[in-house]
Design a protein around this motif. Structure first.
Motif, PDB file in Angstrom:
ATOM      1  N   ILE A  59       0.851  -1.187   0.000  1.00  0.00           N
ATOM      2  CA  ILE A  59       0.000   0.000   0.000  1.00  0.00           C
ATOM      3  C   ILE A  59       0.888   1.239   0.000  1.00  0.00           C
ATOM      4  CG2 ILE A  59      -1.728   1.283   1.326  1.00  0.00           C
ATOM      5  CD1 ILE A  59      -2.570  -1.475   2.510  1.00  0.00           C
ATOM      6  N   TYR A  60       0.517   2.207  -0.826  1.00  0.00           N
ATOM      7  CA  TYR A  60       1.251   3.472  -0.920  1.00  0.00           C
ATOM      8  C   TYR A  60       0.267   4.626  -0.838  1.00  0.00           C
ATOM      9  CZ  TYR A  60       5.243   0.717  -2.430  1.00  0.00           C
ATOM     10  OH  TYR A  60       6.268  -0.187  -2.470  1.00  0.00           O
ATOM     11  N   ILE A  61       0.753   5.747  -0.341  1.00  0.00           N
ATOM     12  CA  ILE A  61      -0.036   6.975  -0.305  1.00  0.00           C
ATOM     13  C   ILE A  61       0.526   7.908  -1.379  1.00  0.00           C
ATOM     14  CG2 ILE A  61      -0.778   8.967   1.053  1.00  0.00           C
ATOM     15  CD1 ILE A  61      -1.841   6.265   2.088  1.00  0.00           C
ATOM     16  N   VAL A  62      -0.349   8.346  -2.275  1.00  0.00           N
ATOM     17  CA  VAL A  62       0.044   9.279  -3.319  1.00  0.00           C
ATOM     18  C   VAL A  62      -0.466  10.655  -2.917  1.00  0.00           C
ATOM     19  CG1 VAL A  62      -0.144   9.868  -5.753  1.00  0.00           C
ATOM     20  CG2 VAL A  62      -0.122   7.474  -5.063  1.00  0.00           C
ATOM     21  N   GLN A  63       0.419  11.647  -2.969  1.00  0.00           N
ATOM     22  CA  GLN A  63       0.050  13.009  -2.596  1.00  0.00           C
ATOM     23  C   GLN A  63       0.283  13.923  -3.789  1.00  0.00           C
ATOM     24  OE1 GLN A  63       2.557  15.645   0.034  1.00  0.00           O
ATOM     25  NE2 GLN A  63       0.889  15.219   1.437  1.00  0.00           N
ATOM     26  N   LEU A  64      -0.778  14.569  -4.233  1.00  0.00           N
ATOM     27  CA  LEU A  64      -0.707  15.536  -5.331  1.00  0.00           C
ATOM     28  C   LEU A  64      -0.938  16.915  -4.741  1.00  0.00           C
ATOM     29  CD1 LEU A  64      -0.563  15.871  -8.459  1.00  0.00           C
ATOM     30  CD2 LEU A  64      -3.039  15.880  -8.415  1.00  0.00           C
ATOM     31  N   GLU A  65       0.016  17.810  -4.990  1.00  0.00           N
ATOM     32  CA  GLU A  65      -0.067  19.140  -4.394  1.00  0.00           C
ATOM     33  C   GLU A  65       0.131  20.201  -5.461  1.00  0.00           C
ATOM     34  OE1 GLU A  65       2.036  21.704  -0.786  1.00  0.00           O
ATOM     35  OE2 GLU A  65       2.795  19.723  -1.294  1.00  0.00           O
ATOM     36  N   ASN A  66      -0.739  21.219  -5.439  1.00  0.00           N
ATOM     37  CA  ASN A  66      -0.539  22.405  -6.268  1.00  0.00           C
ATOM     38  C   ASN A  66      -1.167  23.598  -5.565  1.00  0.00           C
ATOM     39  OD1 ASN A  66      -3.308  22.328  -6.845  1.00  0.00           O
ATOM     40  ND2 ASN A  66      -3.028  21.407  -8.855  1.00  0.00           N
ATOM     41  N   ASP A  67      -1.245  24.727  -6.259  1.00  0.00           N
ATOM     42  CA  ASP A  67      -1.759  25.932  -5.602  1.00  0.00           C
ATOM     43  C   ASP A  67      -3.242  25.836  -5.252  1.00  0.00           C
ATOM     44  OD1 ASP A  67      -2.630  25.996  -8.200  1.00  0.00           O
ATOM     45  OD2 ASP A  67      -2.012  28.052  -8.604  1.00  0.00           O
ATOM     46  N   LEU A  71      -4.169  16.667  -2.537  1.00  0.00           N
ATOM     47  CA  LEU A  71      -5.027  15.490  -2.665  1.00  0.00           C
ATOM     48  C   LEU A  71      -4.205  14.266  -2.286  1.00  0.00           C
ATOM     49  CD1 LEU A  71      -7.696  14.151  -3.728  1.00  0.00           C
ATOM     50  CD2 LEU A  71      -6.576  14.008  -5.937  1.00  0.00           C
ATOM     51  N   ASN A  72      -4.703  13.496  -1.335  1.00  0.00           N
ATOM     52  CA  ASN A  72      -4.049  12.247  -0.919  1.00  0.00           C
ATOM     53  C   ASN A  72      -4.913  11.077  -1.348  1.00  0.00           C
ATOM     54  OD1 ASN A  72      -1.722  13.235   0.583  1.00  0.00           O
ATOM     55  ND2 ASN A  72      -3.203  14.021   2.032  1.00  0.00           N
ATOM     56  N   LYS A  73      -4.275  10.034  -1.855  1.00  0.00           N
ATOM     57  CA  LYS A  73      -5.018   8.845  -2.269  1.00  0.00           C
ATOM     58  C   LYS A  73      -4.182   7.616  -1.960  1.00  0.00           C
ATOM     59  CE  LYS A  73      -7.686   6.757  -5.832  1.00  0.00           C
ATOM     60  NZ  LYS A  73      -8.839   6.994  -6.592  1.00  0.00           N
ATOM     61  N   LYS A  74      -4.858   6.570  -1.507  1.00  0.00           N
ATOM     62  CA  LYS A  74      -4.199   5.300  -1.215  1.00  0.00           C
ATOM     63  C   LYS A  74      -4.278   4.434  -2.456  1.00  0.00           C
ATOM     64  CE  LYS A  74      -6.277   2.160   1.273  1.00  0.00           C
ATOM     65  NZ  LYS A  74      -6.872   1.425   2.378  1.00  0.00           N
ATOM     66  N   ILE A  75      -3.139   3.845  -2.837  1.00  0.00           N
ATOM     67  CA  ILE A  75      -3.132   2.894  -3.956  1.00  0.00           C
ATOM     68  C   ILE A  75      -2.460   1.612  -3.489  1.00  0.00           C
ATOM     69  CG2 ILE A  75      -3.154   4.650  -5.780  1.00  0.00           C
ATOM     70  CD1 ILE A  75      -0.149   4.039  -6.164  1.00  0.00           C
TER      71      ILE A  75
END
Length: 78
Positions: A59-67, A71-75
């Motif tokens: 399991i990994y946590i993906v974090q997308l960040e911008n201005d 957004l965090n999502k588990k994959i």
């Protein structure tokens, strides 16, 4: 907000991000121990495929960040 953005795995080496605006973003990925395994700047218009390094299953946590926010999502890599 990043409510219209979705992230999902196409396969164990490709993460697809859809709905991303033209804003510069940064994608980080962490394992369950909190170790950062991916850190990639993104410039996208709608659809972006991120090629992942060879990672162990789990399991990994993906974090997308911008201005616009974060957004965090588990994959799950199988």
């Amino acid at each position: 907000a990043l409510a219209h953005v979705d992230m999902y795995l196409i396969n164990n080496s490709t993460l697809r991000i859809v709905g991303l605006s033209k804003a510069k973003s940064n994608l980080k990925m962490f394992n369950t121990l909190g170790k950062q395994v991916v850190n990639t700047p993104l410039t996208s218009n709608g659809l972006h495929d991120v090629h992942l390094p060879k990672l162990t299953t789990g399991i990994y946590i993906v974090q997308l960040e911008n201005d616009k926010g974060i957004l965090n999502k588990k994959i799950v890599l199988e």
